[in-house]
Each structure stands twice: as structure tokens, then as C-alpha cells.
Motif scaffolding. Sequence first.
Motif, mmCIF file in Angstrom:
data_model
loop_
_atom_site.group_PDB
_atom_site.id
_atom_site.type_symbol
_atom_site.label_atom_id
_atom_site.label_comp_id
_atom_site.label_asym_id
_atom_site.label_seq_id
_atom_site.Cartn_x
_atom_site.Cartn_y
_atom_site.Cartn_z
ATOM 1 N N LEU A 189 38.883 33.937 39.728
ATOM 2 C CA LEU A 189 37.911 33.524 38.708
ATOM 3 C C LEU A 189 36.477 33.799 39.164
ATOM 4 O O LEU A 189 35.632 34.252 38.381
ATOM 5 C CB LEU A 189 38.088 32.045 38.390
ATOM 6 C CG LEU A 189 39.354 31.655 37.624
ATOM 7 C CD1 LEU A 189 39.513 30.138 37.584
ATOM 8 C CD2 LEU A 189 39.334 32.222 36.202
ATOM 9 N N ALA A 190 36.204 33.522 40.450
ATOM 10 C CA ALA A 190 34.858 33.755 40.975
ATOM 11 C C ALA A 190 34.516 35.240 40.956
ATOM 12 O O ALA A 190 33.398 35.637 40.581
ATOM 13 C CB ALA A 190 34.754 33.198 42.395
ATOM 14 N N LEU A 191 35.464 36.086 41.345
ATOM 15 C CA LEU A 191 35.212 37.526 41.336
ATOM 16 C C LEU A 191 35.035 38.052 39.917
ATOM 17 O O LEU A 191 34.201 38.934 39.671
ATOM 18 C CB LEU A 191 36.371 38.250 42.025
ATOM 19 C CG LEU A 191 36.520 38.001 43.530
ATOM 20 C CD1 LEU A 191 37.749 38.725 44.068
ATOM 21 C CD2 LEU A 191 35.272 38.422 44.291
ATOM 22 N N ARG A 192 35.813 37.525 38.992
ATOM 23 C CA ARG A 192 35.697 37.967 37.603
ATOM 24 C C ARG A 192 34.302 37.695 37.045
ATOM 25 O O ARG A 192 33.794 38.478 36.235
ATOM 26 C CB ARG A 192 36.746 37.246 36.749
ATOM 27 C CG ARG A 192 38.175 37.691 37.017
ATOM 28 C CD ARG A 192 38.522 38.938 36.251
ATOM 29 N NE ARG A 192 38.572 38.668 34.803
ATOM 30 C CZ ARG A 192 38.470 39.591 33.856
ATOM 31 N NH1 ARG A 192 38.277 40.844 34.195
ATOM 32 N NH2 ARG A 192 38.550 39.256 32.586
ATOM 33 N N GLU A 193 33.696 36.612 37.480
ATOM 34 C CA GLU A 193 32.348 36.291 36.995
ATOM 35 C C GLU A 193 31.318 37.334 37.428
ATOM 36 O O GLU A 193 30.229 37.397 36.866
ATOM 37 C CB GLU A 193 31.927 34.898 37.484
ATOM 38 C CG GLU A 193 32.666 33.770 36.787
ATOM 39 C CD GLU A 193 31.960 32.435 36.910
ATOM 40 O OE1 GLU A 193 31.085 32.308 37.800
ATOM 41 O OE2 GLU A 193 32.265 31.532 36.111
ATOM 42 N N HIS A 194 31.657 38.132 38.443
ATOM 43 C CA HIS A 194 30.754 39.184 38.915
ATOM 44 C C HIS A 194 31.221 40.572 38.471
ATOM 45 O O HIS A 194 30.771 41.587 39.018
ATOM 46 C CB HIS A 194 30.652 39.129 40.440
ATOM 47 C CG HIS A 194 29.929 37.915 40.935
ATOM 48 N ND1 HIS A 194 28.550 37.836 40.997
ATOM 49 C CD2 HIS A 194 30.398 36.721 41.376
ATOM 50 C CE1 HIS A 194 28.202 36.640 41.467
ATOM 51 N NE2 HIS A 194 29.298 35.951 41.705
ATOM 52 N N GLY A 195 32.117 40.600 37.494
ATOM 53 C CA GLY A 195 32.528 41.865 36.934
ATOM 54 C C GLY A 195 33.562 42.628 37.737
ATOM 55 O O GLY A 195 33.828 43.806 37.445
ATOM 56 N N VAL A 196 34.148 41.992 38.737
ATOM 57 C CA VAL A 196 35.182 42.652 39.527
ATOM 58 C C VAL A 196 36.479 42.701 38.723
ATOM 59 O O VAL A 196 36.864 41.701 38.102
ATOM 60 C CB VAL A 196 35.408 41.903 40.858
ATOM 61 C CG1 VAL A 196 36.552 42.546 41.655
ATOM 62 C CG2 VAL A 196 34.128 41.882 41.683
ATOM 63 N N ARG A 197 37.136 43.836 38.732
ATOM 64 C CA ARG A 197 38.445 43.940 38.080
ATOM 65 C C ARG A 197 39.480 43.343 39.033
ATOM 66 O O ARG A 197 39.650 43.823 40.160
ATOM 67 C CB ARG A 197 38.790 45.384 37.760
ATOM 68 C CG ARG A 197 40.082 45.510 36.943
ATOM 69 C CD ARG A 197 40.406 46.955 36.603
ATOM 70 N NE ARG A 197 41.591 47.025 35.747
ATOM 71 C CZ ARG A 197 42.151 48.168 35.349
ATOM 72 N NH1 ARG A 197 41.630 49.334 35.731
ATOM 73 N NH2 ARG A 197 43.239 48.141 34.572
ATOM 74 N N VAL A 198 40.169 42.299 38.590
ATOM 75 C CA VAL A 198 41.080 41.551 39.456
ATOM 76 C C VAL A 198 42.513 41.708 38.962
ATOM 77 O O VAL A 198 42.799 41.537 37.776
ATOM 78 C CB VAL A 198 40.701 40.054 39.501
ATOM 79 C CG1 VAL A 198 41.679 39.292 40.391
ATOM 80 C CG2 VAL A 198 39.272 39.871 39.997
#
Length: 365
Positions: A26-35
Motif C-alpha cells: 500500500l505504501a509503495l502504491r501511494e508513490h506510483g510503484v507497480r506492485v
Amino acid sequence: MTPVERSAIGSALVVGTGLIGTSVALALREHGVRVFLADRDPAAVRLARELGAGEDWTGGGPVDVAVIAVPPQFVAQQLLDLQKGEAAAVYTDVASVKVQPLRQAAELGCDLSRYVAGHPLAGRERSGPAAARADLFLGRPWAYCPAPEAAGHAVAVIRELIGLCGGNAVQVDPAEHDRAVAVVSHAPHVTAAAVAARLADASDTALGLSGQGVRDVTRIAASDPALWTGILSGNAGPVADVLEALVADLSAVAGALRALAGDPAALDDVTGLLSRGVVGTGRIPGKHGGPARTYAVVQVVIGDRPGELARLIQAAGETGVNIEDIRLEHAPGLPLGVAELYVKPEASAALTEGLRERGWQVSTP
């Protein structure tokens, strides 16, 4: 070390969609990372996906970084399997034990140049993806323990990962890490469980008299026993050392209490442990990681109704006083409770007066 550009992590794989893994996603998604998400439990992946944590992992890659969020005893084998499939350029884990996974990874022949062991010091007593939060790691220490073989680029990527999740990166030797968490996390969990276990056979009268103190001490004991069995077995020696020292202290106090009838001076042993406890508590880092502070407590009676807490916080804000912390204690059998507002001592009088002027029932202990 030269900081890497933010573009170093554009894609990530999270293996294990429990509380920590899903929170990382969730934290990475907030920075636009494709997870991408993977877990041996399809239902956990499905729930994490529905929460917006990412998409199903179907192989392929490699992604920029893989986060292994499985119990410590399974980290090394999972790392080996991922590396065999070239799933990622860099790998890390989030297990709360570090010596065991690193040793096992070396024994299995994993590529340690692309693996940086990690451990975010954050969590909740609840588990599973439903308990995950994107801000779980915000401002929290996040240990990383690179092996001597770890490449500089791999370390840089993991430091960026920690930053994207809002954590405070702390490099530490693996053995030192395990000794440290035995003191501040693992042994305290066992101790909380021991106290909570006394409640299993406690009388209804005792439970009816329970207050916030016992809730504070036992809160973490509600965590998943199976998860904690794996953690404790992976850090058995350091945890046993702390528990043996704790048992010695408790045994000394128990002996002193039994000796009080014939030897009043035995009370000194009790006072000694309590005093050491005060010193230890004072060493716990305070707000923003700074020195611990002693706050004044303003107690406010609050109704157990929707919107009451928000109304209280708004009223406190109108006084111009910053609330450093807040705790709630419910009154058994009554539709009300007490909100304890922690403020700097010099602000206590202003907050008390301001809240009373706004119709709140306030007291200072």
C-alpha cells in the motif's frame, strides 16, 4: 553512499500479503510503484488486491525489488526460489529475526550480493491484510542488515524502499539486531503473554475490576501465537537470555514480598526493581525519536457516542494547545469513558481552563 534516484523502484513484488507485506504494498502504491502480490493463500492475495495493494503476480519480470514478507524460518527458501526464477533485481525481507535467514540463505547458496535483510519495527496486535495501513511505517525505525557480499546498488535500492514506505533506515549488524529486538520486542511479547495467561482463569470479579493498566500490559498478547512461535524459535538464544534475567528479577521480588512479615528491610529489593523500571522507561525514545519527555495528563469525561471524540479534539485545538498523545479508557457498564490528553506540562492549565469554558468535565490527576 550516493542516494539513488526515485525512479530506481518502478516495480515491486511482495511475497506474503499479511499485515506487513500488504502495508508495504500500500505504501509503495501511494508513490506510483507497480506492485505485484503473491501468497500461498489465494484469499489473502484477493483481499490485498481489493484493498488496492497491487495486482496478482503471474511470473515474468524481473521487477526492481522483491519484498519477502513470510515468517523467518521460510525466508531463505523463498529467496532461493525467487532468485532461481530471476523474479527481481534486488531482494529484501521483513522478518523480525536476521541471523537465521542470512545463515540459511548462505547455506542454500543464495546470491547474497542482491539480498539485503530488513526488518521494519512496526506492527499491530491484529494480523492479516485487512489490518494493513499505508502509513504503518511512518517515522518508524527500519533495520537493514546487508551481508558483506551485498552490492552497493542493492543497499541503495533497499534504503529507497524504506524511504518510500516512510521508515527511518537504520543499518545494524545482524547479531546485534537480534539481541536488540530480544530486549525491546520479543521478550516483552512473552512477558505480556504470561501476564495475560493469568487472566484466563481469573475470577469474574477480578476481570470486572480490570482497568487501563492491564490492557496496556497485555495488548500485544492478542497477536497470532503461530506467528510468534516462529519468531521466538528463530531468536531463541537472545530471547532466553532476556527472559532468564527477567525471571531472576521477578523471583527476587517475590522472595522479598514473602519475607516482609519478618524482615521489613526486604522491601528495599522491591523498591530497587521499581526504580530501575522508572529509569528504563525514561530511556525509551520520545516523540520524533528525541529524548523521552514527561507529559501532563488532562482527563476529560467523554460520552460513548458518535462524534464525541472528534468534538473533543476540535475543542482542544481551539485552545491552541498541541495534544502530544491521547488514550481512551471506558467505564465498565456506563455509556461514557475518560479521554486522557497528554500535553506539555506548561500547557496543562491552559488546556484545562479552555475545555472547561467549552463545557467539558475536566480533571488533572
